[in-house]
Write a protein that holds these residues in place. Structure first.
Motif, short mmCIF file in Angstrom:
data_model
loop_
_atom_site.label_atom_id
_atom_site.label_comp_id
_atom_site.label_asym_id
_atom_site.label_seq_id
_atom_site.Cartn_x
_atom_site.Cartn_y
_atom_site.Cartn_z
N TRP A 119 45.81 35.01 41.04
CA TRP A 119 45.36 33.78 41.69
C TRP A 119 43.88 33.90 42.01
O TRP A 119 43.44 34.89 42.59
N ILE A 120 43.10 32.89 41.59
CA ILE A 120 41.64 32.98 41.69
C ILE A 120 40.99 31.88 42.51
O ILE A 120 39.77 31.78 42.55
N ILE B 187 45.24 33.04 36.55
CA ILE B 187 44.87 33.48 35.20
C ILE B 187 45.92 34.49 34.75
O ILE B 187 46.34 35.35 35.53
N SER B 188 46.32 34.41 33.49
CA SER B 188 47.35 35.30 32.97
C SER B 188 46.79 36.72 32.76
O SER B 188 45.59 36.91 32.53
N ALA B 189 47.70 37.68 32.80
CA ALA B 189 47.32 39.07 32.54
C ALA B 189 46.76 39.21 31.13
O ALA B 189 45.81 39.97 30.91
N ASN B 190 47.30 38.46 30.17
CA ASN B 190 46.79 38.55 28.80
C ASN B 190 45.32 38.17 28.71
O ASN B 190 44.54 38.85 28.04
N LEU C 299 43.21 40.99 30.42
CA LEU C 299 43.13 42.21 29.62
C LEU C 299 42.31 42.00 28.35
O LEU C 299 41.53 42.89 27.96
N ASP C 300 42.45 40.84 27.70
CA ASP C 300 41.63 40.55 26.52
C ASP C 300 40.15 40.50 26.88
O ASP C 300 39.30 41.02 26.15
N TYR C 301 39.84 39.90 28.01
CA TYR C 301 38.45 39.82 28.47
C TYR C 301 37.91 41.24 28.74
O TYR C 301 36.79 41.56 28.33
N ARG C 302 38.69 42.05 29.40
CA ARG C 302 38.25 43.42 29.70
C ARG C 302 38.04 44.23 28.43
O ARG C 302 37.07 44.99 28.33
N ALA D 58 35.20 36.67 37.16
CA ALA D 58 34.56 37.25 38.36
C ALA D 58 35.44 37.07 39.59
O ALA D 58 35.29 37.80 40.57
N ARG D 59 36.38 36.16 39.52
CA ARG D 59 37.26 35.90 40.66
C ARG D 59 38.52 36.77 40.66
O ARG D 59 39.25 36.81 41.64
#
Length: 103
Positions: A31-32, A77-80, A83-86, A18-19
């Motif tokens: 960055w969150i 948080i990494s882009a991986n 993207l996996d979450y999405r 969510a961040r």
């Protein structure tokens, strides 16, 4: 899978995501803000050691990290992971949509 296999882990994962800025392009590191085992434990009523273990495993896999070595303060948080979450959310909502289309 790391977060969803543990009790309250999915809550922590949803909070982290969510961040992340809601943009189509995902930076290599998003960055969150402040993240710590102490804060996660307090927010989700789990032990500090359990929250710390989840965050440490995620860090060891390169999924997230901190600006300082103390594993507190500003976190990325990494882009991986983003993207996996999405993708996971997209699949979930697609299945829900299909079910409601058949009603």
């Amino acid at each position: 899978m790391l977060f969803v296999k543990s009790e309250s882990g999915s809550n922590i994962l949803h909070d982290l995501m969510a961040r992340v800025p809601a943009t189509a392009q995902v930076a290599e590191r998003s960055w969150i803000g402040a993240v710590s085992a102490r804060l996660a434990a307090a927010d989700y009523l789990i032990s500090r050691s359990n929250a710390g273990r989840l965050l440490a495993i995620a860090q060891s896999k390169g999924l997230l990290g901190w600006e300082t070595a103390k594993k507190s303060g500003d976190c990325w948080i990494s882009a991986n992971l983003v993207l996996d979450y999405r993708r996971w959310q997209a699949v979930k909502f697609s299945v829900i949509s299909d079910v409601f289309a058949d009603i």
